[in-house]
Enzyme design. Sequence first.
Site, PDB file in Angstrom:
ATOM      1  NE  ARG A  99       6.476 -23.706 -13.215  1.00 42.61           N
ATOM      2  CZ  ARG A  99       6.041 -24.033 -12.011  1.00 42.61           C
ATOM      3  NH1 ARG A  99       5.770 -25.297 -11.722  1.00 42.61           N
ATOM      4  NH2 ARG A  99       5.898 -23.111 -11.069  1.00 42.61           N
ATOM      5  CG  ASP A 248      10.673 -25.442  -6.780  1.00 47.45           C
ATOM      6  OD1 ASP A 248      10.153 -25.160  -5.684  1.00 47.45           O
ATOM      7  OD2 ASP A 248      10.083 -26.064  -7.676  1.00 47.45           O
ATOM      8  CG  ASN A 258       9.700 -24.592  -1.574  1.00 41.35           C
ATOM      9  OD1 ASN A 258       9.612 -25.437  -2.465  1.00 41.35           O
ATOM     10  ND2 ASN A 258       8.859 -24.565  -0.562  1.00 41.35           N
TER      11      ASN A 258
HETATM   12  O1  MRU Z   1       4.921 -24.047  -8.658  1.00 43.45           O
HETATM   13  P1  MRU Z   1       5.046 -25.445  -8.100  1.00 43.45           P
HETATM   14  O2  MRU Z   1       3.770 -25.962  -7.569  1.00 43.45           O
HETATM   15  O3  MRU Z   1       5.714 -26.382  -9.078  1.00 43.45           O
HETATM   16  O4  MRU Z   1       6.038 -25.260  -6.873  1.00 43.45           O
HETATM   17  C1  MRU Z   1       6.346 -26.402  -6.131  1.00 43.45           C
HETATM   18  C2  MRU Z   1       7.156 -26.172  -4.936  1.00 43.45           C
HETATM   19  O5  MRU Z   1       7.569 -25.068  -4.620  1.00 43.45           O
HETATM   20  C3  MRU Z   1       7.543 -27.419  -4.179  1.00 43.45           C
HETATM   21  O6  MRU Z   1       7.704 -27.151  -2.820  1.00 43.45           O
HETATM   22  C4  MRU Z   1       8.876 -27.940  -4.735  1.00 43.45           C
HETATM   23  O7  MRU Z   1       8.799 -28.087  -6.121  1.00 43.45           O
HETATM   24  C5  MRU Z   1       9.265 -29.221  -4.124  1.00 43.45           C
HETATM   25  S1  MRU Z   1       8.257 -30.572  -4.648  1.00 43.45           S
HETATM   26  C6  MRU Z   1       8.916 -31.928  -3.907  1.00 43.45           C
END
Ligand code: MRU
Length: 360
Positions: A99, A248, A258
């Site tokens: 990712r 993120d 995010n």
């Molecule tokens: O695609 P995801 O579910 O991994 O995306 C997660 C998010 O956007 C969260 O808000 C972010 O990773 C923060 S987790 C503490």
Amino acid sequence: MSEELTKVTHVDNVRLGDDERSVVIIDQTQLPNRTVYLTLRTKEEMFDAIKLLRVRGAPAIGICAAYCMYALARQIDTDDYTYFVSAFHSIKEYLNSSRPTAVNLSWALNRMEKVLEQGENDEDLGDVLELLGKECRAIHQEDIAMCRAISEYGLSLLQDGDGILTHCNAGPLATSRYGTALGPLFLGKEQGKEFHVFSDETRPLLQGARLTSYELQKAGIDVTLICDNMASIVMKNGWINACLVGCDRIAANGDAANKIGTSGVAILAKHYGIPFYVLGPTSTIDMNCKTGDDIEIELRDPEEIKNKFYAEPQALAEVKCYNPAFDVTDHSLITAIVTEKGICRAPFTESLAALFPEQQ
Ligand code: MRU
């Protein structure tokens, strides 16, 4: 602390397998209907677990990747240090490609690889493996401490009884204990405070519905699930005093990536005069990205929009889809960025740089 609260905040979402050659995770794609633990043994299983969001949330991805790297390093069958380093590097690159947006993935993998730099060509591989084992455990332990500190700083920004809007899932499942954006709410609950939380369902993968409303409800926190396009009405109704979201990757100027839809929430919050807080550990800040334009946004399978959660497809198979997993919230919309080292406010270029004195 009540048992129901501890069960949520101290969930065992990612851990090293007992054989130390595998990693055990809760399969987050099966929640809230089933709590299923998966044992990941091969690099392909580990890659898929991250790519398919069985383990997700920036900090949890980093912790999982560090454990995976250690478990896979133990599987490299050689006595030759040079060969070991090269095999380690290719596994690291492979996991890192699962990712692109959450910087915690490369951050954790780079930390693991740095351990190898301490070794010489005649290094005993047993010693190297021991150091790698220590490093992945340290990454996990540090995240626990960071989440706790973020929760305390975040709670200091809230009033008992506040209405809170959150988007996606930044709770214990996405991190290690307490979480980031949800951390202040769990900590507040521990201290007898009551918050009224609105959880965006988070299209298209429903982390808000499946994970956030699940975690909050199980912890006994008042939570109301809404569709993403209802955020404006709950703000207009006067039900929201603050928005709390995770992140993120944060660029050096404070732009914050995010889950897709976060920037829309920030724009609405600005319109209604509601503070918008981004909460995350310093491991999510990428000083190598000057602005949000430098952040790679993951594009995902259109099937997640058209098919995934429906009994039958809800769009024609031939319809074009655009499925970005994240967006970037402009720093001008962010009231504060809450880290384990303190609360950063504008100008973010200065307040974020001050968190990394060693880089100046
Ligand atoms: O695609 P995801 O579910 O991994 O995306 C997660 C998010 O956007 C969260 O808000 C972010 O990773 C923060 S987790 C503490």
